[in-house]
Design an enzyme around this catalytic site. Structure first.
Site, PDB file in Angstrom:
ATOM      1  CG  HIS A 120      -5.110  77.175  15.759  1.00 60.04           C
ATOM      2  ND1 HIS A 120      -5.304  77.231  14.187  1.00 60.04           N
ATOM      3  CD2 HIS A 120      -5.654  77.769  16.405  1.00 60.04           C
ATOM      4  CE1 HIS A 120      -6.509  77.885  14.568  1.00 60.04           C
ATOM      5  NE2 HIS A 120      -6.850  78.099  15.635  1.00 60.04           N
ATOM      6  CG  ASP A 148      -4.744  75.487  11.125  1.00 59.93           C
ATOM      7  OD1 ASP A 148      -3.817  74.729  12.348  1.00 59.93           O
ATOM      8  OD2 ASP A 148      -5.291  76.931  11.625  1.00 59.93           O
ATOM      9  CB  SER A 198     -10.316  77.989  15.521  1.00 61.59           C
ATOM     10  OG  SER A 198      -8.942  78.775  15.146  1.00 61.59           O
TER      11      SER A 198
END
EC number: 3.4.21.107
Length: 476
Positions: free
Chosen positions: A114, A144, A217
């Site tokens: 993402h 992911d 992230s």
């Protein structure tokens, strides 16, 4: 005076003992300084740029949608200066900031999918402030995980650990770029392992209380040996920021995905072709199980591996090659890691009996199962508290159903309402008996005796599911 002196001496002795105890406790806490010195050069900042449609209602300064409480993937997502004045529908450039880490000296980098989703340009900034353009080798949205490539030689790499060896309670640390602050270090403990999150059935997440925020992230999660054991991916939040619940993708899962992306540019995973749902206490009773366990098959796709092997809606998968399916979320993980074309042995509960089936696992298709809708026809009534209508043969064929009646009305407080039946649902079977008319539904209901739960199979919004009906004792 001597008494005061004795009291002071005693007080000083107690204070010294307390300080000594605190110092001893401090010495027992982990020291991350050497870990950070060794690992920091291999951690990178990732900046991606993409053109997007301007959104009228941004979530604060980070561009997410305003949802009060949910599992949030976190990366800093901002409009550059001078790009926030256009009206709705205007194409604008948006920059996203995340983290990553180098896994090979020739420049392969791991991060979250993402972070680089739909990116037109990806730039990797190293610890020494060098900025290098990155090529997206591949990304897998289901786990992911994304694999990038930068040009370089003898680049600093991180040592990878074994996430299978993680234990709840052990210390872990994260390095990333929360809110753009490069190489920030936070630490905590492993709160849980093999955690399942909504819409992430293929990842057995590592839950920690490490402080994670937008920009973290894709960054690494370390054990005390300085080995990467996970990729920080999601948090549970009501505010958009850290609230004590952080989730990381196990490095063993991530590296399996990365190896496939590097070799083929895509990920292949095992596929049965079934829609599953959890087994509640009442459903377990209705299917003859001692307690909630397994994955209940609500629907089988035509010509899918499960259909070819003879699996049916209403089967409960209890194990895969001897590995227990303790809950429904376990099944996708077990099947997903099987190579397409391989055979697996499934233990099933069918009509109160345990059976085994051998299935040749397929490759996950790109398209989802088709959606469909039904039309209303004539009415009939049953003691369930529903008004139903038959379906024409053409409608059943369109929905890929062999039987079914449409629910038009549900009486408030009725047995059906208590079980969650809604208008528009299609009743396919009750107590594992096919239902093709209101009369047939009434007949099946009349034969169910005693206060016991029975399975009701519904078709709703293009998907099948089971609910448990507890009819109560028959009235004279």
């Amino acid at each position: 005076m001597q008494r005061i002196t004795r009291y002071l001496s005693l007080w000083l002795m107690l204070m010294m003992m307390a300080f000594a105890a605190q110092a001893a406790q401090a010495r027992e806490l982990p020291d991350f300084t050497e870990l950070v010195k060794q690992a920091a050069p291999g951690v990178v900042n990732i900046s991606s740029t993409r053109e997007v449609e301007q959104r009228a209602m941004p979530f604060g300064e980070f561009g997410g949608e305003e949802i009060p409480e949910f599992f949030r993937r976190f990366f800093e997502d901002q409009m550059p200066p001078g790009h926030g004045q256009g009206g709705p529908g205007r194409r604008q450039e948006r920059q996203s900031l995340g983290s990553g880490f180098i896994i090979s000296k020739d420049g392969y980098v791991l991060t979250n999918a993402h972070v680089v989703e739909s990116a037109d340009e990806i730039v990797v900034r190293l610890n020494d402030r060098r900025e290098l353009d990155a090529e997206l080798i591949g990304a897998d949205a289901k786990t992911d995980v994304a694999l990038l490539k930068i040009e370089g030689e003898n680049l600093p790499t991180l040592e990878l650990g074994d996430s299978e060896q993680l234990e709840v309670g052990e210390w872990v640390a994260a390095i990333g770029s929360p809110f753009g602050f490069d190489h920030s270090v936070t630490a905590g403990i492993v709160s849980a392992i093999n955690r399942t999150l909504p819409s992430d059935a293929y990842v057995p997440f590592i839950q920690t209380d490490v402080a994670i925020n937008p920009g973290n992230s894709g960054g690494p999660l370390f054990n005390l040996d300085g080995e990467v054991v996970g990729i920080n991916s999601q948090i549970f939040t009501r505010s958009g920021g850290f609230m004590g619940l952080s989730f990381a993708i196990p490095i063993n899962v991530a590296m399996d995905i990365a190896d496939q992306l590097r070799a083929d540019g895509r990920v292949s995973r095992g596929w049965l072709g079934v829609v599953i749902q959890p087994v509640s206490k009442d459903l377990a009773e209705s299917f003859g199980l001692e307690g909630p366990q397994g994955a209940l098959i609500a629907e089988v796709a035509p010509d899918a591996p499960a259909a070819k092997a003879g699996l049916k809606a209403g089967d409960i998968v209890l194990s895969v090659n001897g590995d227990e399916v303790d809950r429904s979320s376990t099944l996708p993980r077990l099947i997903g890691r099987v190579d397409p074309g391989s055979e697996v042995t499934l233990e099933l509960m069918r009509e109160g009996k345990r059976i085994t089936k051998t299935v040749t696992v397929g490759d996950w298709p790109s398209d989802e199962m088709p959606m469909a809708s039904a039309q209303d026809k004539d009415d009939s009534r049953t003691r369930l508290g529903v008004m139903v209508a038959p379906l024409a043969k053409e409608q059943l064929e369109e929905l890929n159903l062999s039987s079914g009646v449409r629910v038009e009305q549900v009486a408030p407080g009725s047995v059906a309402a208590s079980a969650g039946v809604r208008p528009g649902d299609i009743i396919v079977s009750l107590d594992q008996q096919d239902i093709d008319s209101g009369k047939r539904l009434s007949e099946v209901v009349s034969r169910i005796e005693g206060n016991r739960a029975v399975p009701l199979r519904l078709y709703r919004d293009g998907r099948s599911l089971f609910v448990a009906l507890r009819l109560g004792d028959q009235e004279d």
